[in-house]
Write a protein that holds these residues in place. Sequence first.
Motif, mmCIF file in Angstrom:
data_model
loop_
_atom_site.group_PDB
_atom_site.id
_atom_site.type_symbol
_atom_site.label_atom_id
_atom_site.label_comp_id
_atom_site.label_asym_id
_atom_site.label_seq_id
_atom_site.Cartn_x
_atom_site.Cartn_y
_atom_site.Cartn_z
ATOM 1 N N LEU A 36 54.666 100.549 51.597
ATOM 2 C CA LEU A 36 53.573 99.584 51.621
ATOM 3 C C LEU A 36 54.163 98.186 51.766
ATOM 4 C CD1 LEU A 36 50.567 98.882 51.325
ATOM 5 C CD2 LEU A 36 50.953 98.764 48.840
ATOM 6 N N LEU A 37 53.778 97.496 52.830
ATOM 7 C CA LEU A 37 54.263 96.148 53.096
ATOM 8 C C LEU A 37 53.094 95.227 53.388
ATOM 9 C CD1 LEU A 37 57.250 97.007 55.461
ATOM 10 C CD2 LEU A 37 57.359 96.355 53.043
ATOM 11 N N LEU A 38 53.393 93.956 53.455
ATOM 12 C CA LEU A 38 52.415 92.955 53.872
ATOM 13 C C LEU A 38 52.869 92.392 55.210
ATOM 14 C CD1 LEU A 38 51.962 91.151 50.465
ATOM 15 C CD2 LEU A 38 50.382 92.757 51.543
ATOM 16 N N PHE A 39 51.965 92.378 56.175
ATOM 17 C CA PHE A 39 52.259 91.749 57.465
ATOM 18 C C PHE A 39 51.517 90.427 57.504
ATOM 19 C CE2 PHE A 39 51.375 90.771 61.910
ATOM 20 C CZ PHE A 39 52.671 90.752 62.401
ATOM 21 N N THR A 40 52.238 89.357 57.827
ATOM 22 C CA THR A 40 51.631 88.032 57.912
ATOM 23 C C THR A 40 51.550 87.629 59.374
ATOM 24 O OG1 THR A 40 52.602 87.474 55.775
ATOM 25 C CG2 THR A 40 51.763 85.648 57.101
ATOM 26 N N GLU A 41 50.312 87.524 59.878
ATOM 27 C CA GLU A 41 50.099 87.209 61.290
ATOM 28 C C GLU A 41 50.700 85.860 61.670
ATOM 29 O OE1 GLU A 41 46.018 87.626 62.536
ATOM 30 O OE2 GLU A 41 45.797 89.494 61.406
ATOM 31 N N ARG A 42 50.543 84.849 60.823
ATOM 32 C CA ARG A 42 51.032 83.504 61.149
ATOM 33 C C ARG A 42 52.536 83.492 61.431
ATOM 34 N NH1 ARG A 42 50.703 78.091 57.349
ATOM 35 N NH2 ARG A 42 51.757 76.723 58.823
#
Length: 125
Positions: A36-42
């Motif tokens: 489980l990861l977080l993807f940051t579009e910016r």
Amino acid sequence: MKLLKELIHPELSSRNGRVFRRHAARGIVLRDDRILLLFTERYSDFSLPGGGIDEGEDIDVAPKLADARMESYEVANGMKPIWMPVSEAVDHNRQVMARQEGTMGQSIQRETFMLEKIADELVPA
């Protein structure tokens, strides 16, 4: 659960000057071959869920997990949870760093270092 007391990037030992020490808690959540990861579009990067620990904040593991709450800046930056193979996240972050993208975030080196350590633990050499 494995608690890492301290993890220092190897490049820091060879640098002169001040070192900023930041205490943080990160969640390493695995499901089969995915993390489980977080993807940051910016910033177009992957990071581990978690955050900094404030002075005096209790870091003992809670008996019951609370619902995830995104900070307003995280929502504004387009941060979203995603399940994926850790190797794909490492490859993606390395490519972003190699291209030196103008939108590259400040934490990508730290997060990629952590993901590499996790990948090494999942697939020993």
